[in-house]
Design a protein around this motif. Structure first.
Motif, PDB file in Angstrom:
ATOM      1  N   LEU A 390       0.831  -1.197   0.000  1.00  0.00           N
ATOM      2  CA  LEU A 390       0.000   0.000   0.000  1.00  0.00           C
ATOM      3  C   LEU A 390       0.868   1.251   0.000  1.00  0.00           C
ATOM      4  O   LEU A 390       1.700   1.455   0.881  1.00  0.00           O
ATOM      5  CB  LEU A 390      -0.923   0.001   1.216  1.00  0.00           C
ATOM      6  CG  LEU A 390      -2.011  -1.081   1.214  1.00  0.00           C
ATOM      7  CD1 LEU A 390      -2.774  -1.078   2.534  1.00  0.00           C
ATOM      8  CD2 LEU A 390      -2.976  -0.893   0.042  1.00  0.00           C
ATOM      9  N   ASP A 391       0.657   2.074  -0.997  1.00  0.00           N
ATOM     10  CA  ASP A 391       1.306   3.368  -1.102  1.00  0.00           C
ATOM     11  C   ASP A 391       0.382   4.426  -0.492  1.00  0.00           C
ATOM     12  O   ASP A 391      -0.761   4.142  -0.128  1.00  0.00           O
ATOM     13  CB  ASP A 391       1.594   3.673  -2.571  1.00  0.00           C
ATOM     14  CG  ASP A 391       2.284   2.513  -3.268  1.00  0.00           C
ATOM     15  OD1 ASP A 391       3.424   2.200  -2.900  1.00  0.00           O
ATOM     16  OD2 ASP A 391       1.668   1.904  -4.174  1.00  0.00           O
ATOM     17  N   LEU A 392       0.869   5.656  -0.411  1.00  0.00           N
ATOM     18  CA  LEU A 392       0.101   6.747   0.186  1.00  0.00           C
ATOM     19  C   LEU A 392       0.001   7.915  -0.786  1.00  0.00           C
ATOM     20  O   LEU A 392       0.867   8.091  -1.656  1.00  0.00           O
ATOM     21  CB  LEU A 392       0.763   7.237   1.478  1.00  0.00           C
ATOM     22  CG  LEU A 392       1.075   6.187   2.548  1.00  0.00           C
ATOM     23  CD1 LEU A 392       1.828   6.832   3.705  1.00  0.00           C
ATOM     24  CD2 LEU A 392      -0.183   5.500   3.031  1.00  0.00           C
ATOM     25  N   PHE A 393      -1.040   8.698  -0.619  1.00  0.00           N
ATOM     26  CA  PHE A 393      -1.143   9.978  -1.313  1.00  0.00           C
ATOM     27  C   PHE A 393      -1.596  11.021  -0.311  1.00  0.00           C
ATOM     28  O   PHE A 393      -2.596  10.834   0.387  1.00  0.00           O
ATOM     29  CB  PHE A 393      -2.132   9.916  -2.476  1.00  0.00           C
ATOM     30  CG  PHE A 393      -2.241  11.217  -3.232  1.00  0.00           C
ATOM     31  CD1 PHE A 393      -1.345  11.518  -4.244  1.00  0.00           C
ATOM     32  CD2 PHE A 393      -3.223  12.153  -2.913  1.00  0.00           C
ATOM     33  CE1 PHE A 393      -1.418  12.728  -4.933  1.00  0.00           C
ATOM     34  CE2 PHE A 393      -3.303  13.362  -3.593  1.00  0.00           C
ATOM     35  CZ  PHE A 393      -2.401  13.646  -4.611  1.00  0.00           C
ATOM     36  N   ASN A 394      -0.855  12.117  -0.225  1.00  0.00           N
ATOM     37  CA  ASN A 394      -1.215  13.240   0.638  1.00  0.00           C
ATOM     38  C   ASN A 394      -1.899  14.322  -0.186  1.00  0.00           C
ATOM     39  O   ASN A 394      -1.357  14.763  -1.207  1.00  0.00           O
ATOM     40  CB  ASN A 394       0.027  13.850   1.300  1.00  0.00           C
ATOM     41  CG  ASN A 394       0.605  12.975   2.388  1.00  0.00           C
ATOM     42  OD1 ASN A 394      -0.078  12.136   2.951  1.00  0.00           O
ATOM     43  ND2 ASN A 394       1.884  13.167   2.687  1.00  0.00           N
ATOM     44  N   ALA A 395      -3.073  14.750   0.241  1.00  0.00           N
ATOM     45  CA  ALA A 395      -3.736  15.916  -0.336  1.00  0.00           C
ATOM     46  C   ALA A 395      -3.461  17.094   0.582  1.00  0.00           C
ATOM     47  O   ALA A 395      -3.823  17.068   1.761  1.00  0.00           O
ATOM     48  CB  ALA A 395      -5.239  15.679  -0.478  1.00  0.00           C
ATOM     49  N   ALA A 396      -2.818  18.130   0.040  1.00  0.00           N
ATOM     50  CA  ALA A 396      -2.360  19.247   0.874  1.00  0.00           C
ATOM     51  C   ALA A 396      -2.639  20.576   0.185  1.00  0.00           C
ATOM     52  O   ALA A 396      -2.543  20.695  -1.041  1.00  0.00           O
ATOM     53  CB  ALA A 396      -0.860  19.118   1.151  1.00  0.00           C
ATOM     54  N   ILE A 397      -2.972  21.571   0.989  1.00  0.00           N
ATOM     55  CA  ILE A 397      -3.122  22.935   0.491  1.00  0.00           C
ATOM     56  C   ILE A 397      -1.762  23.631   0.533  1.00  0.00           C
ATOM     57  O   ILE A 397      -1.014  23.501   1.503  1.00  0.00           O
ATOM     58  CB  ILE A 397      -4.156  23.707   1.331  1.00  0.00           C
ATOM     59  CG1 ILE A 397      -5.585  23.320   0.904  1.00  0.00           C
ATOM     60  CG2 ILE A 397      -3.965  25.208   1.207  1.00  0.00           C
ATOM     61  CD1 ILE A 397      -6.674  24.069   1.635  1.00  0.00           C
ATOM     62  N   ARG A 398      -1.462  24.378  -0.522  1.00  0.00           N
ATOM     63  CA  ARG A 398      -0.263  25.228  -0.496  1.00  0.00           C
ATOM     64  C   ARG A 398      -0.519  26.486  -1.319  1.00  0.00           C
ATOM     65  O   ARG A 398      -1.429  26.542  -2.147  1.00  0.00           O
ATOM     66  CB  ARG A 398       0.982  24.485  -0.979  1.00  0.00           C
ATOM     67  CG  ARG A 398       0.980  24.084  -2.418  1.00  0.00           C
ATOM     68  CD  ARG A 398       2.335  23.528  -2.813  1.00  0.00           C
ATOM     69  NE  ARG A 398       2.388  23.194  -4.229  1.00  0.00           N
ATOM     70  CZ  ARG A 398       3.510  23.086  -4.938  1.00  0.00           C
ATOM     71  NH1 ARG A 398       4.686  23.275  -4.357  1.00  0.00           N
ATOM     72  NH2 ARG A 398       3.472  22.784  -6.219  1.00  0.00           N
ATOM     73  N   SER A 409       0.684  18.232  -2.593  1.00  0.00           N
ATOM     74  CA  SER A 409       0.024  16.939  -2.715  1.00  0.00           C
ATOM     75  C   SER A 409       0.925  16.030  -3.537  1.00  0.00           C
ATOM     76  O   SER A 409       1.457  16.439  -4.572  1.00  0.00           O
ATOM     77  CB  SER A 409      -1.327  17.094  -3.419  1.00  0.00           C
ATOM     78  OG  SER A 409      -2.185  17.937  -2.701  1.00  0.00           O
ATOM     79  N   GLN A 410       1.092  14.783  -3.093  1.00  0.00           N
ATOM     80  CA  GLN A 410       2.021  13.901  -3.798  1.00  0.00           C
ATOM     81  C   GLN A 410       1.868  12.462  -3.356  1.00  0.00           C
ATOM     82  O   GLN A 410       1.310  12.168  -2.298  1.00  0.00           O
ATOM     83  CB  GLN A 410       3.459  14.359  -3.579  1.00  0.00           C
ATOM     84  CG  GLN A 410       3.905  14.367  -2.116  1.00  0.00           C
ATOM     85  CD  GLN A 410       5.270  14.992  -1.935  1.00  0.00           C
ATOM     86  OE1 GLN A 410       6.228  14.613  -2.598  1.00  0.00           O
ATOM     87  NE2 GLN A 410       5.367  15.974  -1.038  1.00  0.00           N
ATOM     88  N   ARG A 424       9.410   9.685  -2.358  1.00  0.00           N
ATOM     89  CA  ARG A 424       8.569  10.671  -3.036  1.00  0.00           C
ATOM     90  C   ARG A 424       9.126  10.867  -4.445  1.00  0.00           C
ATOM     91  O   ARG A 424      10.037  11.678  -4.641  1.00  0.00           O
ATOM     92  CB  ARG A 424       8.552  11.984  -2.250  1.00  0.00           C
ATOM     93  CG  ARG A 424       7.995  11.828  -0.833  1.00  0.00           C
ATOM     94  CD  ARG A 424       8.246  13.073   0.019  1.00  0.00           C
ATOM     95  NE  ARG A 424       7.879  12.831   1.401  1.00  0.00           N
ATOM     96  CZ  ARG A 424       6.779  13.315   1.990  1.00  0.00           C
ATOM     97  NH1 ARG A 424       5.942  14.085   1.300  1.00  0.00           N
ATOM     98  NH2 ARG A 424       6.515  13.037   3.259  1.00  0.00           N
ATOM     99  N   PRO A 425       8.571  10.149  -5.423  1.00  0.00           N
ATOM    100  CA  PRO A 425       9.103  10.274  -6.790  1.00  0.00           C
ATOM    101  C   PRO A 425       8.996  11.678  -7.347  1.00  0.00           C
ATOM    102  O   PRO A 425       9.779  12.068  -8.223  1.00  0.00           O
ATOM    103  CB  PRO A 425       8.239   9.288  -7.594  1.00  0.00           C
ATOM    104  CG  PRO A 425       7.690   8.340  -6.583  1.00  0.00           C
ATOM    105  CD  PRO A 425       7.508   9.143  -5.335  1.00  0.00           C
ATOM    106  N   GLY A 426       8.028  12.446  -6.876  1.00  0.00           N
ATOM    107  CA  GLY A 426       7.853  13.821  -7.343  1.00  0.00           C
ATOM    108  C   GLY A 426       6.769  13.935  -8.388  1.00  0.00           C
ATOM    109  O   GLY A 426       6.595  13.052  -9.235  1.00  0.00           O
ATOM    110  N   ASN A 427       6.026  15.027  -8.322  1.00  0.00           N
ATOM    111  CA  ASN A 427       4.906  15.208  -9.237  1.00  0.00           C
ATOM    112  C   ASN A 427       5.346  15.361 -10.684  1.00  0.00           C
ATOM    113  O   ASN A 427       4.652  14.907 -11.598  1.00  0.00           O
ATOM    114  CB  ASN A 427       4.079  16.420  -8.807  1.00  0.00           C
ATOM    115  CG  ASN A 427       3.315  16.161  -7.524  1.00  0.00           C
ATOM    116  OD1 ASN A 427       2.971  15.029  -7.204  1.00  0.00           O
ATOM    117  ND2 ASN A 427       3.062  17.214  -6.763  1.00  0.00           N
TER     118      ASN A 427
END
Length: 644
Positions: A390-398, A409-410, A424-427
């Protein structure tokens, strides 16, 4: 019916009959010799689009129909008819429903998914009749702000937690009606009654923002993890997040300290031991050892948290695992910092391009690593790359003026459990980067979800970008190399200021439709309406929907929250985990798991790992595609549901 006073309306509600059993007889056919006929689809090219259609009006949710206001949405089949229903919450702090207003003001709605005369589906408002808004001690209209579902007493019927955010700041909202988060027991028909009061209730005013059901000790009874925000917004001290052990009857006992989850009030920031302003919690098995780990999404650019369940207690591995924050801590492009340097002369930095109004930089705090993370609202768990973990995804305000040190978010890709690490491979590398045309841009990412909208066996990402001008829903389609392409406009789902989302097969055609709430913040629409987007393409490929029933105490919890399901079809092995709620103000996409199978008309192997102490497994072969299936742990049977 219009009622002129609160007393009259309460009297009318008292006489409202409970929801009756509206279920139809659903044919269930056993796997084996009596299996239903094979069904097979020949996948078609996606074409030029659109791939989604706004069908809000046909479901009765537009202003000419129910006109449901809200933005926090959970879906679950509360009456057992095979179709997902919705529980919607609007904003409101410390506010009970104002049923005496003209028109009455309601902050939550239970919407039952029912047949529409003449064909299709529609929603019917069953809020008052359901008992969901009952006040302990009498009356209706209890204050609540989100909801998640589970079977807390293992009776085979879904129950609900309604979470309540109580603002303790007397300057912001001094009124406290005394309502707190509550568990309500369901009867399987859509009616609910308050469970016995337990440790979940506290006289303390808690800004509860999130919750997740899980079975952390795998005893067959669901437990509950609850996230809390700041003590008072604008000041660093935050409230303790809390873990409650389920007693099996709808009551819960707090075990926060006993399970090692205690954090410190207003100290321990540099060491990562402080209580966080939690905006979302999630529970999933990130290390693959069979038990649920806990994730905390922290606001205020503080470190996110990962609590690893070692079977005895929870261990904080936030920093060591790479979950806390990314490695970018250069704040020299922060406009607040540049303005501070200009006005104070205490530091040297490039000239600010903003007007430098009120100072927003606090030396000794804002320049510390623990304050250089992200404003994370939601963390989701999914095996997006089909590698078995299981991987993760963060939804973040910036925001533009904060600079590159603010985490976006990434995706956090799981590298394995020995030791547990995420990269974190990067967007930019994954195709998730968004180009900004304005200098003063905002990314208002509050929620997100992975789902295979086109049925090709690869999870796609829907990202809800909201709360600011020029924000909209984004859809990223996954490509075979596990990078993404942005197609929201092409797909017809680039909805203005979509904020919260739930995914559900509303019409029973085998693909996942999208239900979203909209934000009214900062010049958004005056009424945060709920919208329904029908998936037009997912049913063109083969699919499978799996619903699990655990055997209860001694086995897996009846809702099978935390169970893992693998399917092997067409040379692809996919993993899903049954979710007990996650993210900002508690999102939930039902309690079934959905798989797109592409051209595969049969699942060669289906495997379930149940969330019990033995990590019991059920294995089935040659499972026919394009049916909803139900798997019962106690009987060991797999059954096909032939209607809907």
């Amino acid at each position: 019916m219009l009622v002129g006073s609160l007393a009259a309306l309460l009297a009318a509600c008292k006489d409202t009959p409970p929801i009756v059993d509206a279920r139809v007889d659903l044919a269930l056919v056993d796997q084996g010799a009596d299996a239903p006929p094979a069904r097979c689809q020949s996948p078609q090219p996606l074409g030029a689009g659109p791939y989604f259609k706004d069908v809000t009006a046909s479901y009765g949710l537009d202003p000419s129909g129910l006109a449901v206001a809200g933005l926090r949405i959970a879906s679950a089949d509360v009456n057992g008819d095979g179709y997902p229903d919705l529980l919607v919450h609007d904003l409101g702090t410390n506010n009970r429903d104002d049923l005496g207003a003209t028109p009455p003001k309601r902050y939550k709605s239970l919407l039952l998914n029912e047949p529409r005369p003449g064909g299709g589906r529609r929603f019917r408002d069953a809020t008052l009749a359901s008992g969901l808004t009952a006040i302990r001690g009498g009356g209706v209209g209890r204050a609540s702000h989100f909801a998640i579902f589970a079977d807390v007493n293992n009776d085979g019927k879904l129950d609900v937690l309604t979470g309540t955010y109580v603002n303790a700041d007397p300057k912001a909202n001094p009124k406290d009606p005394g309502d707190r988060s509550e568990v309500l027991l369901g009867d399987g028909k859509g009616n609910f009654t308050l469970a016995a009061q337990s440790d979940l209730y506290s006289k303390e005013m808690r800004s509860t923002t999130s919750a997740a059901f899980l079975d952390y000790d795998r005893d067959g009874v669901v437990d509950l993890f609850v996230g809390n925000w700041y003590e008072i917004y604008g000041y660093l001290p935050a409230l303790q997040d809390r873990l409650y052990r389920g007693n099996g009857d709808g009551s819960f006992s707090e075990v926060t300290d006993a399970m090692g989850l205690t954090t410190l009030r207003d100290k321990g920031y540099a060491e990562g031991k402080n209580s966080r302003p939690t905006y979302g919690v999630s529970a999933c098995d990130v290390d693959g050892d069979g038990d649920s780990d806990l994730l905390v999404s922290a606001y205020g650019r503080q470190w996110n948290m990962l609590w690893r369940n070692d079977g005895e207690k929870f261990v904080d591995v936030s920093v060591a695992s790479g979950v806390a924050a990314d490695a970018l801590v250069d704040y020299s492009d922060n406009e607040y910092y540049r303005c501070y340097c200009k006005s104070s002369g205490a530091c040297s930095a490039p000239a600010p391009i903003s007007s430098c109004g009120v100072s927003g930089w606090n030396p000794g705090v804002d320049d510390q690593p623990w304050r250089l993370g992200g404003n994370t609202f939601t963390t989701i768990c999914a095996d997006y790359d089909n590698d078995g973990d299981l991987d993760l995804f963060n939804a973040a305000i910036r925001h533009w003026h904060i600079g590159a040190s603010s985490d976006p978010s990434q995706i956090l890709r799981n590298l394995g459990a020995s030791p547990l690490r995420f990269e974190r491979p990067g967007n930019a590398a994954l195709g998730l980067e968004r180009k900004h045309t304005a200098v003063d841009w905002n990314e208002g990412d509050i929620s997100a979800a992975f789902f295979d909208f086109d049925g090709d066996g690869l999870l796609d990402l829907i990202l809800m970008d909201s709360d600011y001008p020029d924000t909209h829903t984004w859809l990223f389609r996954q490509k075979p190399d596990h990078t993404f392409e942005e197609i929201s406009k092409l797909a017809g789902i680039d909805h203005d200021r979509g904020q919260e989302v739930t995914l559900a097969d509303l019409d029973g055609d085998g693909d996942l439709d999208v239900v979203m709430g909209t934000s009214s913040a900062r010049g958004g629409p005056k009424v945060p309406q709920v919208y329904v987007y029908e998936n037009l393409v997912g049913q063109r490929s083969n699919w499978l929907r799996v619903t699990l029933t655990g055997s209860g105490k001694g086995g897996a919890n009846r809702a099978a929250i935390g169970a893992k399901v693998w399917v092997e079809a067409g040379g692809v092995r996919q993993l899903r985990e049954v979710d007990g709620g996650h993210g900002h103000f508690a999102l939930q996409n039902g309690l079934s798991v959905h798989f797109g199978l592409g051209a595969a008309c049969e699942v060669e192997k289906l495997e379930v790992e149940w969330p019990d102490k033995a990590r019991s497994r059920s294995v089935f072969t040659k499972v026919r595609a394009n049916y909803p299936i139900e798997i019962d742990q106690a009987s060991g049977k797999l059954r096909y549901r032939t209607a809907p």
